[in-house]
Design a protein around this motif. Sequence first.
Motif, mmCIF file in Angstrom:
data_model
loop_
_atom_site.group_PDB
_atom_site.id
_atom_site.type_symbol
_atom_site.label_atom_id
_atom_site.label_comp_id
_atom_site.label_asym_id
_atom_site.label_seq_id
_atom_site.Cartn_x
_atom_site.Cartn_y
_atom_site.Cartn_z
ATOM 1 N N LEU A 19 2.166 -4.840 7.431
ATOM 2 C CA LEU A 19 1.845 -3.749 6.514
ATOM 3 C C LEU A 19 2.502 -3.953 5.154
ATOM 4 O O LEU A 19 1.887 -3.700 4.112
ATOM 5 C CB LEU A 19 2.269 -2.408 7.102
ATOM 6 N N GLY A 20 3.757 -4.415 5.162
ATOM 7 C CA GLY A 20 4.426 -4.691 3.893
ATOM 8 C C GLY A 20 3.735 -5.791 3.117
ATOM 9 O O GLY A 20 3.534 -5.688 1.892
ATOM 10 N N ALA A 21 3.351 -6.851 3.810
ATOM 11 C CA ALA A 21 2.614 -7.932 3.154
ATOM 12 C C ALA A 21 1.290 -7.415 2.596
ATOM 13 O O ALA A 21 0.909 -7.730 1.459
ATOM 14 C CB ALA A 21 2.373 -9.072 4.144
ATOM 15 N N GLY A 22 0.589 -6.604 3.381
ATOM 16 C CA GLY A 22 -0.684 -6.068 2.931
ATOM 17 C C GLY A 22 -0.553 -5.160 1.729
ATOM 18 O O GLY A 22 -1.418 -5.163 0.839
ATOM 19 N N ALA A 23 0.529 -4.381 1.678
ATOM 20 C CA ALA A 23 0.750 -3.497 0.531
ATOM 21 C C ALA A 23 0.950 -4.305 -0.741
ATOM 22 O O ALA A 23 0.451 -3.932 -1.816
ATOM 23 C CB ALA A 23 1.958 -2.603 0.798
ATOM 24 N N ILE A 24 1.669 -5.401 -0.646
ATOM 25 C CA ILE A 24 1.875 -6.270 -1.810
ATOM 26 C C ILE A 24 0.569 -6.949 -2.203
ATOM 27 O O ILE A 24 0.186 -6.974 -3.379
ATOM 28 C CB ILE A 24 2.969 -7.301 -1.489
ATOM 29 N N ILE A 25 -0.141 -7.485 -1.225
ATOM 30 C CA ILE A 25 -1.415 -8.155 -1.487
ATOM 31 C C ILE A 25 -2.410 -7.208 -2.157
ATOM 32 O O ILE A 25 -3.178 -7.620 -3.035
ATOM 33 C CB ILE A 25 -1.972 -8.733 -0.171
ATOM 34 N N HIS A 26 -2.369 -5.948 -1.776
ATOM 35 C CA HIS A 26 -3.291 -4.960 -2.349
ATOM 36 C C HIS A 26 -3.136 -4.856 -3.864
ATOM 37 O O HIS A 26 -4.090 -4.502 -4.570
ATOM 38 C CB HIS A 26 -3.059 -3.603 -1.691
ATOM 39 N N HIS A 27 -1.946 -5.179 -4.381
ATOM 40 C CA HIS A 27 -1.686 -5.087 -5.817
ATOM 41 C C HIS A 27 -1.865 -6.424 -6.530
ATOM 42 O O HIS A 27 -1.652 -6.487 -7.753
ATOM 43 C CB HIS A 27 -0.266 -4.567 -6.056
ATOM 44 N N LEU A 28 -2.219 -7.471 -5.824
ATOM 45 C CA LEU A 28 -2.369 -8.788 -6.422
ATOM 46 C C LEU A 28 -3.814 -9.025 -6.853
ATOM 47 O O LEU A 28 -4.755 -8.605 -6.180
ATOM 48 C CB LEU A 28 -1.954 -9.876 -5.432
ATOM 49 N N ALA A 29 -3.977 -9.738 -7.952
ATOM 50 C CA ALA A 29 -5.302 -10.165 -8.400
ATOM 51 C C ALA A 29 -5.612 -11.530 -7.808
ATOM 52 O O ALA A 29 -4.715 -12.322 -7.537
ATOM 53 C CB ALA A 29 -5.337 -10.237 -9.920
ATOM 54 N N GLY A 30 -6.899 -11.803 -7.598
ATOM 55 C CA GLY A 30 -7.296 -13.119 -7.139
ATOM 56 C C GLY A 30 -7.937 -13.112 -5.771
ATOM 57 O O GLY A 30 -7.800 -12.159 -4.994
ATOM 58 N N ALA A 31 -8.623 -14.212 -5.476
ATOM 59 C CA ALA A 31 -9.305 -14.344 -4.193
ATOM 60 C C ALA A 31 -8.297 -14.425 -3.055
ATOM 61 O O ALA A 31 -7.315 -15.153 -3.114
ATOM 62 C CB ALA A 31 -10.182 -15.598 -4.209
ATOM 63 N N ARG A 32 -8.544 -13.667 -1.996
ATOM 64 C CA ARG A 32 -7.666 -13.630 -0.839
ATOM 65 C C ARG A 32 -8.143 -14.616 0.222
ATOM 66 O O ARG A 32 -9.343 -14.728 0.481
ATOM 67 C CB ARG A 32 -7.658 -12.240 -0.200
ATOM 68 N N SER A 33 -7.197 -15.275 0.865
ATOM 69 C CA SER A 33 -7.531 -16.002 2.081
ATOM 70 C C SER A 33 -7.885 -14.988 3.162
ATOM 71 O O SER A 33 -7.528 -13.802 3.054
ATOM 72 C CB SER A 33 -6.346 -16.855 2.533
ATOM 73 N N PRO A 34 -8.586 -15.401 4.218
ATOM 74 C CA PRO A 34 -8.852 -14.454 5.310
ATOM 75 C C PRO A 34 -7.565 -13.862 5.880
ATOM 76 O O PRO A 34 -7.534 -12.679 6.242
ATOM 77 C CB PRO A 34 -9.588 -15.300 6.340
#
Length: 243
Positions: free
Chosen positions: A163-178
């Motif tokens: 969940l912590g990783a996902g919260a940070i990723i949610h604020h990042l720009a750019g294409a996400r890996s699966p």
Amino acid sequence: MTWFDQREFAVRCEWGAAGLADLLPHGDAVVIVDVLSFTTCVDIATSNGATVYPYRWRDESATTFSRSLDATLANFTRAAPTGYSLSPASLTSIPAGTRLVLPSPNGATLSLATSGLPTFAGCLRNAGAVAIAAQRSGPRISVIPAGERWHDGSLRPALEDLLGAGAIIHHLAGARSPEAALAEHAFLRFRDTLMDALRQCGSGKELIGRGFSGDVELAGALNASDGAPVLINGAYVRQHHAG
């Protein structure tokens, strides 16, 4: 080439030391995520103006290391009745200017394995600020949930770190890996019931059962912090979010 380095994506996510090793060569910055202990402790301590030295070992070498820095050594056990430890609650009143050695087999070990790449301590408390700070180093961000350990020493993927990783990723720009997209979706699934998820997951139940419900509450305070702890010369210091 490794099949697991996620190099074709700007935003990557993988678990633990092995995942870090695969993602490291093709990134501009690394975010370590250890929500219910290390990185939340780092955020709270650096928010108060302390400097935090991650250290891997909980043994006599930690004492020697802290003396070499004229620093305070955190207790090896969260249950210590006084002093600082991997309990976030123990650090809420740490004075500015304190130099703290914080041993941790998960978050600290990962922090010291990033080979000089810009490294940030991320958690739910500082998810937005850390995302912004990390992308100042470049677009390719590797987010590493630390996980916990089973009794046999093997990695236990932990919901709180996902969940912590996902919260940070949610604020990042750019294409996400699966893998990064999965973490972000997990966060979005639980965003409105985040504290309940932390209290009811295995790690949260363990801490509450041991009398550390306050640590869970502190760890779940989403975006309560506007600082991004960054590793400089072997120590985490607070980097303020300037927008």
